[in-house]
Design a protein around this motif. Structure first.
Motif: not given
Length: 52
Positions: A18-25, A27-30, A35-40
């Motif tokens: 569940a933790w790995a799936a949440w992290g993937f989701l 990352f996919d959103h970022d 421009r929503e602040g997920g990446f530099s």
């Protein structure tokens, strides 16, 4: 005791998946919305800031 260890191990596996799936989701959103602040700036166009 063995049954308790089996269920505890199973619960840890489910929690990790569940933790790995949440992290993937996240990352996919970022990736889709940089421009929503997920990446530099590494994902933005050259010479442009993601925040602007």
């Amino acid at each position: 005791m063995k049954r308790l260890a089996l269920w505890a191990g199973l619960a840890l596996c489910v929690a990790f998946i569940a933790w790995a799936a949440w992290g993937f989701l996240q990352f996919d959103h970022d990736i889709d919305h940089p421009r929503e602040g997920g990446f530099s700036g590494w994902q933005c166009d050259a010479g442009r800031d993601c925040g602007s």
